[in-house]
Write an enzyme that holds these catalytic residues in place. Structure first.
Site, short mmCIF file in Angstrom:
data_model
loop_
_atom_site.label_atom_id
_atom_site.label_comp_id
_atom_site.label_asym_id
_atom_site.label_seq_id
_atom_site.Cartn_x
_atom_site.Cartn_y
_atom_site.Cartn_z
N HIS A 94 39.90 -15.88 23.99
CA HIS A 94 39.15 -15.46 22.80
C HIS A 94 39.51 -16.42 21.67
CE1 HIS A 94 37.23 -12.99 19.78
NE2 HIS A 94 38.36 -12.92 19.10
N CYS A 208 32.17 -15.54 21.21
CA CYS A 208 33.22 -15.81 20.23
C CYS A 208 33.44 -17.29 20.02
CB CYS A 208 34.52 -15.11 20.65
SG CYS A 208 35.28 -15.76 22.16
#
Length: 330
Positions: A94, A208
């Site tokens: 992430h 993301c």
């Protein structure tokens, strides 16, 4: 005018219409932007609250124009809070961006992620009594005070990539609001023609990491200079197919006036990606998914509010973790 001429003209116009629709497809498909953000379906429920410590109303603090603000690329394994470094070993990360104001000492973090968790953004729900799938696939930007250094350092990285002025930060804040209010839906997969470096791209993911790349590009357009010695890698969930076939949007496919054969095929496909039925074991679910993707060489993708059929090809799917240069880098 004779009937044969009328039918010939009608056939010609139909052929031209079909050819025009096919020719108008643009690759890669541009990600659709919206005028405003709609409310999500009341069916959609988040397992974890979205942006729990975010600033109310998405408010971003205003910096003094002369402030100097360090920009940090933040990276940590997905679901690190639950699985530690497990996803990191698979190169599933992430991404976020941190900002450190050198005058005030204040820190901030911005990231973009799913409102209702990743699986809900990737596959829909089939609900009894509904003749179409329900999608819970919105994503949004979150900005909050502080940088959780413990989280990002534990199994990830914190990398200084640039230093910008307060004026540039304020320009970026306006851009974040505009980007967040028009780019609404999470797209998990990048779809490529092959795994060769120069392969055609059919669809780019919108996740993301793509948010971080857009943030960096926006900063660069406002005059930010990046450290060219920094190399950053990003996770991509990739599918491989021949040219996708547009099937239509929800209105065109589902309902009494829709394409019943296409609707049936879609519902049958997505059944394999819903929570496991009590009558099926995990192995049986995997077998059914394998049958569709590898044996049937088919995958249905939902992108830009439209359904697409992907004629799958070897190697079918990969998780890649490759470098994407910072803006202005050679």
């Amino acid at each position: 005018m004779s009937c044969s001429i009328i039918w010939s003209c009608a056939l010609l116009f139909l052929t031209l219409e079909l050819w025009s629709a096919e020719a108008s497809l643009q690759w890669p498909q541009p990600y659709r932007r919206y005028a405003s953000r709609p409310n999500a379906s009341s069916f959609c429920k988040a397992a974890f609250p979205f942006c729990p410590t975010g600033n109310p109303g998405g408010k971003i603090p205003v910096m003094a124009d002369t402030d100097q603000i360090e920009v940090l690329a933040l990276k940590a394994p997905v679901w690190e809070f639950k699985y530690g470094d497990l996803m990191g070993k698979l190169h599933i990360f992430h991404d976020a961006v941190g900002f450190r104001n050198l005058r005030t000492g204040q820190n901030y973090t911005t990231e973009w992620y799913e409102l209702f968790q990743l699986f809900n953004c990737t596959f829909p729900h089939e609900v009894a009594g509904q003749d179409k799938p329900i999608w819970c696939n919105q994503g949004a930007a979150c900005l909050y005070d502080s940088i959780d250094y413990t989280h990002w350092k534990a199994n990830g990285t914190i990398t200084l990539v640039s230093t910008i002025s307060g004026h540039q930060f304020n320009q970026l804040a306006d851009w974040i609001h505009q980007d967040n209010n028009t780019g609404l839906y999470y797209e998990t997969f990048q779809v490529d023609e092959s795994d060769k470096p120069d392969a055609d791209v059919w669809f780019y993911s919108y996740d993301c990491s793509s948010y971080i790349l857009r943030v960096f590009d926006a900063m660069h357009s406002f005059g930010a200079v990046f450290n060219k010695d920094v190399k950053l890698n990003y996770t991509r969930m990739r599918l491989y197919s021949n040219e996708p076939q547009l099937l239509g949007n929800t209105t065109e496919i589902f309902g009494s006036t829709g394409k019943t054969d296409v609707a049936s095929a879609l519902m049958k496909f997505y059944t394999n990606f819903t929570p496991m039925a009590a009558s099926l074991t995990f192995a049986e679910h995997l077998l059914k998914i394998f049958e569709y993707v590898v044996l049937e060489e088919e995958f249905y993708l939902y992108y830009n509010d439209q359904y697409w059929l992907l004629p799958m090809k070897t190697p079918f799917a990969k998780i890649t973790y490759g470098e994407i240069p910072l803006p202005g880098s050679a």
